[in-house]
Structures are given as structure tokens and as C-alpha cells.
Design an enzyme around this catalytic site. Structure first.
Site, mmCIF file in Angstrom:
data_model
loop_
_atom_site.group_PDB
_atom_site.id
_atom_site.type_symbol
_atom_site.label_atom_id
_atom_site.label_comp_id
_atom_site.label_asym_id
_atom_site.label_seq_id
_atom_site.Cartn_x
_atom_site.Cartn_y
_atom_site.Cartn_z
ATOM 1 N N ARG A 1 58.540 11.532 56.842
ATOM 2 C CA ARG A 1 57.117 11.855 56.640
ATOM 3 C C ARG A 1 56.975 12.285 55.181
ATOM 4 O O ARG A 1 57.596 13.262 54.752
ATOM 5 C CB ARG A 1 56.710 13.000 57.562
ATOM 6 C CG ARG A 1 55.275 13.455 57.355
ATOM 7 C CD ARG A 1 55.144 14.954 57.533
ATOM 8 N NE ARG A 1 55.426 15.362 58.872
ATOM 9 C CZ ARG A 1 55.900 16.583 59.175
ATOM 10 N NH1 ARG A 1 56.133 17.479 58.269
ATOM 11 N NH2 ARG A 1 56.156 16.885 60.415
ATOM 12 N N ASP B 1 60.202 19.883 59.242
ATOM 13 C CA ASP B 1 59.346 20.172 58.078
ATOM 14 C C ASP B 1 60.222 20.418 56.845
ATOM 15 O O ASP B 1 61.408 20.704 56.971
ATOM 16 C CB ASP B 1 58.535 21.454 58.306
ATOM 17 C CG ASP B 1 57.448 21.278 59.358
ATOM 18 O OD1 ASP B 1 57.191 20.145 59.784
ATOM 19 O OD2 ASP B 1 56.864 22.315 59.745
HETATM 20 P P1 FDA Z 1 45.193 16.213 48.328
HETATM 21 O O1 FDA Z 1 45.491 17.646 48.102
HETATM 22 O O2 FDA Z 1 45.046 15.313 47.147
HETATM 23 O O3 FDA Z 1 43.913 16.124 49.230
HETATM 24 C C1 FDA Z 1 43.242 14.910 49.494
HETATM 25 C C2 FDA Z 1 41.884 15.259 50.089
HETATM 26 O O4 FDA Z 1 42.078 15.829 51.392
HETATM 27 C C3 FDA Z 1 41.131 16.342 49.302
HETATM 28 O O5 FDA Z 1 40.325 15.818 48.323
HETATM 29 C C4 FDA Z 1 40.332 17.024 50.396
HETATM 30 O O6 FDA Z 1 39.184 16.283 50.663
HETATM 31 C C5 FDA Z 1 41.225 16.939 51.594
HETATM 32 N N1 FDA Z 1 42.053 18.156 51.775
HETATM 33 C C6 FDA Z 1 43.371 18.297 51.499
HETATM 34 N N2 FDA Z 1 43.798 19.530 51.843
HETATM 35 C C7 FDA Z 1 42.718 20.177 52.323
HETATM 36 C C8 FDA Z 1 42.518 21.479 52.855
HETATM 37 N N3 FDA Z 1 43.500 22.361 52.943
HETATM 38 N N4 FDA Z 1 41.274 21.795 53.273
HETATM 39 C C9 FDA Z 1 40.253 20.913 53.216
HETATM 40 N N5 FDA Z 1 40.392 19.653 52.737
HETATM 41 C C10 FDA Z 1 41.598 19.293 52.294
HETATM 42 N N6 FDA Z 1 53.930 20.368 53.010
HETATM 43 C C11 FDA Z 1 55.183 20.785 52.833
HETATM 44 O O7 FDA Z 1 55.527 21.269 51.756
HETATM 45 N N7 FDA Z 1 56.102 20.675 53.856
HETATM 46 C C12 FDA Z 1 55.795 20.106 55.051
HETATM 47 O O8 FDA Z 1 56.637 20.022 55.952
HETATM 48 C C13 FDA Z 1 54.459 19.627 55.239
HETATM 49 N N8 FDA Z 1 54.089 19.015 56.402
HETATM 50 C C14 FDA Z 1 52.865 18.405 56.469
HETATM 51 C C15 FDA Z 1 52.566 17.599 57.576
HETATM 52 C C16 FDA Z 1 51.380 16.900 57.618
HETATM 53 C C17 FDA Z 1 51.058 16.018 58.804
HETATM 54 C C18 FDA Z 1 50.441 17.013 56.533
HETATM 55 C C19 FDA Z 1 49.153 16.256 56.552
HETATM 56 C C20 FDA Z 1 50.722 17.826 55.471
HETATM 57 C C21 FDA Z 1 51.923 18.531 55.420
HETATM 58 N N9 FDA Z 1 52.232 19.338 54.330
HETATM 59 C C22 FDA Z 1 53.534 19.787 54.186
HETATM 60 C C23 FDA Z 1 51.179 19.730 53.342
HETATM 61 C C24 FDA Z 1 51.179 18.821 52.114
HETATM 62 O O9 FDA Z 1 52.302 19.054 51.319
HETATM 63 C C25 FDA Z 1 49.913 19.042 51.251
HETATM 64 O O10 FDA Z 1 49.918 20.358 50.767
HETATM 65 C C26 FDA Z 1 48.611 18.794 51.981
HETATM 66 O O11 FDA Z 1 48.700 17.696 52.833
HETATM 67 C C27 FDA Z 1 47.451 18.588 50.977
HETATM 68 O O12 FDA Z 1 47.668 17.436 50.214
HETATM 69 P P2 FDA Z 1 47.027 15.996 50.550
HETATM 70 O O13 FDA Z 1 48.139 15.045 50.734
HETATM 71 O O14 FDA Z 1 46.125 16.093 51.700
HETATM 72 O O15 FDA Z 1 46.315 15.542 49.210
#
Ligand code: FDA
Length: 300
Positions: free
Chosen positions: A182, A132
Site C-alpha cells: 500500500r 502500517d
Molecule cells: P494529499 O495530502 O495531497 O491530499 C489530497 C487531497 O485529499 C487533498 O487536497 C484533500 O482534498 C484531501 N485530504 C487529504 N487528507 C485530508 C484530511 N486529513 N482531511 C481532509 N481532506 C484531506 N501514513 C503513514 O505514514 N503510514 C501509514 O501506514 C498510513 N496508512 C494509510 C492508509 C490509508 C488507506 C490512507 C488513505 C492513508 C494512510 N496514511 C498513512 C496517511 C498518508 O500518509 C497521508 O498522510 C494521507 O493519506 C494524506 O495524503 P494524501 O495521499 O491523501 O494526499
């Protein structure tokens, strides 16, 4: 960054609030939305259910900022047992770990040795070891550990955050070592000189970085719930192989739909009792989630 997001990310660092919150029954109920249970058995049960639907999984035991070596050794030993069980139960599961959980802040060499032993075991059992990415002050150290371990092991991947201004340069230098990356947007509170304050800049950077990684031949994982962004990257990098990883409980229907359309999807399952900072980062990603907590407060 919105005020709600900034406040929640600040609260995620407070051990006093953590203590108050973790003891409440409503908090435990609310957190269930994002994790199947605190125990590793809960994670295996959920992984078996996902596997029946054609979805892979990634396990992470919640924890970070460990300050004594014995505790980090115990974390390593826990994952060694988990990796053996992954093989024994034939579940299609990877593991993903924070380096501060494996003692990166205590002594770098010992942390590398722990990661080496986990990457080796992951390879032996046909799994994959993911690292991570935490706050920006850990990025240099995390990259050093990744490079050291990648030199000897192939099935080891690293998370990079699109919101960091430095990430395009990190991608260019990592592409030389055949990385597995990732890409995520980034979950921490960072100053504007370090990370894009505007979401639209992060989204554009995410697109550019993912396309660059795919075209540069890296094993690329799109770690995001942003289905429109995934669709744009998929269209642009047609024919390139990638996986999508999403968190348990978020965009569950999209996870299944993507898998049905032929994309390899994995669901990241967190477990463990140390869920407070991780959970509040999930609330900060979507402050509307706070209503789930409030609803659970009054649910009896
Ligand atoms: P965005 O925030 O634009 O969300 C897209 C859509 O997804 C939203 O409109 C909503 O519908 C839905 N959504 C997103 N988050 C949601 C929530 N919490 N609850 C409900 N719905 C939600 N970060 C980091 O700093 N270090 C790391 O090692 C990791 N590792 C990691 C692994 C994996 C497999 C994932 C999916 C995420 C991470 N993250 C992470 C977290 C990442 O940085 C980020 O904060 C979240 O994925 C939210 O951003 P999105 O990419 O989903 O986009």
C-alpha cells in the site's frame, strides 16, 4: 513543511495535550468526522453500509507504542476476534495494524509471532492482513517483520511511504519476494535528509513508485485521497490491477465514484479510544481541518 503542519505533528506527540483534548466533549464531536465511533460495533455497522454500496473496508484499532507484552497480546487477541467476526458476518473487510501496537519495540520475535498468527487467521477467513508504516526509525524493523511473515503467508501486505528517500531502494528489494504494497505519501514529521520536505517531490515519488510496483507485478494499493494522482497512475498503468484505499470521512464522493468506475475501493475505518495522535495527524494533513475543531468548540 508548513509551520502549521510542523506544529500539529509536534502536538501529536504530546501526552499532556492528548489528555486535555481527549476529555473534551467538542473534541469527541470533531473526531466523529473521521471515525464512525470508538467501538468495534460502530466499525462493523459502517462496514455493512459500505458493503451495500459496493465498497470494501479495512479496520484498524487505534493504538501505538505499546510497552508491555500483555497489552500487545491483548491487541492480537482483539484482532483474532475481529477476523472471526469478519468471516461470520461475511463483510468484505481487511485489517491493518501498527507493529508498535503489536509489541515491536518490546521484543521482535514475539512481535513476529503475533503477526504470524494474525496473518494465518486472516488467510483462513478470506481476509487480508496489512502492516502500517510508522516513523522512519521503525522502517528497518518493520521490513524485517514483513519479510519474515511474507515467507509463510501470502495475504499479508505492507505500507510504504513515498516521502522517504529510501523507499525506491526498499521497493526494488521487496519486489523479489512478491509483495503486496500500500503506497501512501507519509504522515509523520521527518527531517529533510530522511524525507522530501516539498510536497511536489513526494507526489512525483508516489507516481514513480506506484508505476514501478504495478509494472513489477506487486499487488498494489494506492492509499491516497489525491484523485488527480490516482487518475495519472491509472492512465499510465492501464490494464494493471490495483485497489484504492482511502480513510473514512475523506473524499467520500470520490470513493463512490471510483468504485462505480470499476476500481476496487476500500475505506479504512479506525475505531478505539486512543485516537488523539492519529486524529492530530489527520489535522496536520490539512490544517484547514482545525476549523472543524473550533466550530465544534462553539457548537454547545
Ligand atoms: P494529499 O495530502 O495531497 O491530499 C489530497 C487531497 O485529499 C487533498 O487536497 C484533500 O482534498 C484531501 N485530504 C487529504 N487528507 C485530508 C484530511 N486529513 N482531511 C481532509 N481532506 C484531506 N501514513 C503513514 O505514514 N503510514 C501509514 O501506514 C498510513 N496508512 C494509510 C492508509 C490509508 C488507506 C490512507 C488513505 C492513508 C494512510 N496514511 C498513512 C496517511 C498518508 O500518509 C497521508 O498522510 C494521507 O493519506 C494524506 O495524503 P494524501 O495521499 O491523501 O494526499
Amino acid at each position: 513543511m508548513s509551520i502549521a503542519r510542523a506544529l500539529l505533528l509536534k502536538a501529536s506527540r504530546s501526552s499532556w495535550i492528548a489528555e486535555q483534548f481527549r476529555r473534551r466533549r467538542f473534541a469527541k464531536a470533531a473526531v466523529r468526522r473521521f471515525m464512525p465511533g470508538e467501538n468495534v460495533d460502530d466499525a462493523f455497522r459502517a462496514a455493512n453500509e459500505f458493503a451495500r454500496e459496493g465498497l470494501g473496508t479495512v479496520f484498524t484499532e487505534l493504538g501505538e507504542g505499546v510497552t508491555n507484552a500483555a497489552e500487545s497480546d491483548a491487541v492480537r487477541d482483539h484482532y483474532l476476534v475481529v477476523l472471526d467476526r469478519i468471516k461470520r458476518e461475511a463483510v468484505p473487510t481487511h485489517v491493518s495494524v501498527k507493529l508498535t501496537h503489536l509489541g515491536m519495540e518490546i521484543e521482535r520475535g514475539a512481535c513476529i509471532a503475533r503477526v504470524e498468527s494474525l496473518a494465518k487467521r486472516a488467510e483462513e477467513v478470506g481476509s487480508y492482513f496489512w502492516i502500517d508504516m510508522e516513523e522512519s526509525n521503525y522502517v528497518d524493523a518493520t521490513l524485517d517483520v514483513y519479510r519474515a511473515v511474507r515467507a509463510n503467508h501470502e495475504k499479508v501486505g505492507l505500507c510504504l511511504q513515498a516521502y522517504l528517500r529510501r523507499t525506491p531502494a526498499d521497493v526494488e528489494s521487496l519486489l523479489k519476494i512478491g509483495p503486496s504494497i500500500r503506497v501512501v505519501k507519509g504522515a509523520y514529521r521527518e527531517p529533510p535528509e530522511v524525507a522530501f520536505p516539498k510536497k511536489k517531490d513526494t507526489d512525483q515519488a508516489y507516481f514513480d513508485l506506484s508505476v514501478r510496483l504495478l509494472e513489477g507485478g506487486a499487488f498494489t494499493v494506492l492509499g491516497t485521497h489525491d484523485t488527480a494522482l490516482i487518475a495519472r497512475i491509472r492512465e499510465r498503468a492501464a490494464g494493471k490491477k490495483f485497489e484504492v484505499h482511502m480513510l473514512y470521512g475523506i473524499q467520500s464522493a470520490a470513493q463512490r465514484a471510483l468504485a462505480k468506475s470499476g476500481v476496487k475501493v476500500r475505506v479504512l475505518i479506525s475505531y478505539g479510544s486512543n485516537w488523539y495522535p492519529w486524529y492530530v495527524r489527520r489535522l496536520a494533513e490539512r490544517p484547514a481541518n482545525v476549523w472543524f475543531v473550533v466550530k465544534n468548540m462553539f457548537a454547545g
